[in-house]
Design an enzyme around this catalytic site. Structure first.
Site, PDB file in Angstrom:
ATOM      1  N   ARG A  76       0.810  -1.275   0.010  1.00 45.63           N
ATOM      2  CA  ARG A  76      -0.024   0.059   0.050  1.00 45.63           C
ATOM      3  C   ARG A  76       0.773   1.215   0.036  1.00 45.63           C
ATOM      4  O   ARG A  76       0.390   2.113  -0.664  1.00 45.63           O
ATOM      5  CB  ARG A  76      -0.991   0.122   1.000  1.00 45.63           C
ATOM      6  CG  ARG A  76      -2.034  -1.056   1.208  1.00 45.63           C
ATOM      7  CD  ARG A  76      -2.817  -1.106   2.541  1.00 45.63           C
ATOM      8  NE  ARG A  76      -2.036  -1.302   3.399  1.00 45.63           N
ATOM      9  CZ  ARG A  76      -2.060  -0.979   4.856  1.00 45.63           C
ATOM     10  NH1 ARG A  76      -3.274  -0.587   5.045  1.00 45.63           N
ATOM     11  NH2 ARG A  76      -1.338  -1.388   5.705  1.00 45.63           N
ATOM     12  N   ASN A  98      -6.189  -2.578   2.112  1.00 44.08           N
ATOM     13  CA  ASN A  98      -6.313  -3.899   2.318  1.00 44.08           C
ATOM     14  C   ASN A  98      -7.578  -4.423   2.246  1.00 44.08           C
ATOM     15  O   ASN A  98      -8.531  -3.793   2.740  1.00 44.08           O
ATOM     16  CB  ASN A  98      -5.567  -4.651   3.325  1.00 44.08           C
ATOM     17  CG  ASN A  98      -4.036  -4.538   3.268  1.00 44.08           C
ATOM     18  OD1 ASN A  98      -3.418  -4.433   2.165  1.00 44.08           O
ATOM     19  ND2 ASN A  98      -3.263  -4.371   4.328  1.00 44.08           N
TER      20      ASN A  98
END
Length: 90
Positions: free
Chosen positions: A18, A36
């Site tokens: 990320r 996520n």
């Protein structure tokens, strides 16, 4: 301007993926978010100039040095969300 939604699968959680996505987005001036999923994937939405978004998505598909992207499902979105920045969602 274009707006895309993507789901990235593979080894993309627990490896800083990320942060990699956010860094690439900020570097290219993209707006949107990344997070996520409960299924172990990474989901993102991104808005920006067409060529910049295309190049960004190609980079995301290649992955970071610590990740292994096995698939990436992408689809254009018809409306814009007018994000203010590119952030990591909890």
């Amino acid at each position: 301007m274009i707006h895309y939604h993507a789901i990235v699968t593979g080894r993309v959680q627990g490896v800083g993926f990320r942060y990699f996505v956010q860094g690439e987005a900020v570097k290219r001036g993209m707006k949107g978010w990344v997070r996520n999923t409960d299924e172990g994937h990474v989901e993102l939405k991104v808005e920006g100039e067409q060529q910049e978004v295309v190049d960004f998505l190609k980079t995301v598909r290649k992955g970071s040095p610590f990740s292994k992207v096995t698939d990436m499902q992408m689809k254009p979105l018809p409306e814009f969300a007018h994000y203010q920045d590119f952030r990591i969602k909890g």
